[in-house]
Design an enzyme around this catalytic site. Sequence first.
Site, PDB file in Angstrom:
ATOM      1  N   HIS A  55       0.826  -1.223   0.000  1.00  0.00           N
ATOM      2  CA  HIS A  55       0.000   0.000   0.000  1.00  0.00           C
ATOM      3  C   HIS A  55       0.855   1.266   0.000  1.00  0.00           C
ATOM      4  O   HIS A  55       0.504   2.262   0.637  1.00  0.00           O
ATOM      5  CB  HIS A  55      -0.968   0.015   1.195  1.00  0.00           C
ATOM      6  CG  HIS A  55      -1.987  -1.074   1.159  1.00  0.00           C
ATOM      7  ND1 HIS A  55      -3.186  -0.949   0.489  1.00  0.00           N
ATOM      8  CD2 HIS A  55      -1.978  -2.321   1.670  1.00  0.00           C
ATOM      9  CE1 HIS A  55      -3.873  -2.077   0.607  1.00  0.00           C
ATOM     10  NE2 HIS A  55      -3.162  -2.922   1.310  1.00  0.00           N
ATOM     11  N   ASN A 127     -10.473  -2.758   2.116  1.00  0.00           N
ATOM     12  CA  ASN A 127     -10.101  -2.724   0.696  1.00  0.00           C
ATOM     13  C   ASN A 127     -11.341  -2.446  -0.142  1.00  0.00           C
ATOM     14  O   ASN A 127     -12.459  -2.396   0.376  1.00  0.00           O
ATOM     15  CB  ASN A 127      -9.514  -4.074   0.271  1.00  0.00           C
ATOM     16  CG  ASN A 127      -8.037  -4.214   0.641  1.00  0.00           C
ATOM     17  OD1 ASN A 127      -7.309  -3.236   0.719  1.00  0.00           O
ATOM     18  ND2 ASN A 127      -7.615  -5.431   0.871  1.00  0.00           N
TER      19      ASN A 127
END
Length: 482
Positions: A55, A127
């Site tokens: 990420h 997510n």
Amino acid sequence: MTDQRPTTNNVGIPVGSDNDSLTLGANGPILLQDHYLIEKNAQFNRERVPERVVHAKGGGAFGFLEVTEDVSQFTKAAVFQPGTRTESLIRFSSVAGESGSPDTWRDPRGFAVKFYTSQGNYDLVGNNTPVFFIRDPIKFPDFIRSQKRRADNHLRDADMQWDFWTLRPESAHQVTWLMGDRGIPSNWREMNGYGSHTYLWENAGGEKFWVKYHFKTDQGIGYLAQADADKLAGDDADHYIRDLFTSIKSGNHPSWTLHVQVMPYEDAADYRFNPFDLTKVWPHGDYPLIKVGRYVLDRNPENYFAQIEQAAFEPSNLVAGIGPSPDKMLQGRLFAYPDAHRYRIGANYTQLPVNAAKSPVNSYAKDGAMRYSNPADPVYAPNSYGGPHADAAYASETVSTYGIEDEVIRSAYKLHSEDDDWGQPGTLVREVMDDAQRERLAANIVGHASADVSAPVLERVIQYWRNVDKNLGDKVATGLNG
Ligand code: NDP
């Protein structure tokens, strides 16, 4: 108008020049006593913190959650009580690429939300997909290495990715998502967010429920075809960051409707899917969506580094009324996130303004690198000098005792009646997607698996997709062998 303030060094001493270093004569060597030159360059050398190992590429904004409905029968958490409005920070991201990688690479997207609640910070680190590639955190480093770069040539490698996926059939549900339309959202505004894990909720009467979170985009789902995403990767690698920033700046504030699925505590034992398995959803037909409220983003960061790069989200930030479930991936993340922040931004990362709670912090934590606010004496507990004291009456930690009669073992999840790796991705392909979506899915898979995938892995790729859906597998076989 020219700013009249003198430039100073980092301790406020005015400096003479940003043009010339101090030298012995115009052509002479630079003097070590040019403190400002040294401070300036030394500071520059230290401008970066380690990028997140996953990420790394992301952007974010501030906003609020407004609870428009009443779910107090399921949780006593202050943030979800009717009418409550809570300030929030969100960080969107992609997973595998580095911090400068194109936004439009095919990848899941992070949807990490921090709520500054009256009971302390609550983080929901999700997510844009409701499932994940693996169901046990012991596989996570292997999974991520297979998606990142090779040791020899530092290139990402389709063979490595498909090798891992086909050796781990539990990936099938998430890979079906990833290769489908939603594998490349058109921007962060036009995608859903999911808490993905199962969490525990507890109401004021002590009753417990299992819960899953769904943020449904009010902008409508948008996605990019592979060719458009590839073009954008070159034309505007920061397409998502730009879209979010300019949209909020122009007063077009994106929003999501927050829903939850709620499962009675007792259902978990006999439900047809293991409800803690992160590769599974709870079909809406079994547990319908219950509306909670409205999530709105209305403020851009003023400083990307301070407010987004240094933002630290952790699934372990759980407030009274919300607890973890036995989801093994969640259990692993409870440890991994704070551990990563201590490495990346230091032991006192919770003092940074973006991470600091807006409710009182009465911790005995002290000292360490970059600490700037310390507790006064006494600095230990218990004490006889009037310091704060831990009190279960305030904390009422929400914990799961589910399954703790079990022995301590290393074991796969207990299989429920319909648990397998192929059923739910097969349903997604056959019952949710239409013909055109199925065609694009097959084309995306063929496109992705054509590059440099070795013959034995290719055979497994075809079998993998035949297991998900016979027709899809046949199409993939024709495309790959074709
Ligand atoms: P439903 O028919 O009740 O719901 C289907 C879900 O699929 C909707 O949430 C829809 O999201 C989403 N969806 C639509 N098109 C796609 C796509 N191309 N890729 C991914 N998701 C899509 O079905 P069930 O709840 O019985 O689940 C069937 C399958 O749908 C699951 O196996 C799962 O893969 C997928 N799904 C299920 C979710 C769940 O939590 N139950 C959540 C999301 C997907 P939207 O309404 O936003 O368009």
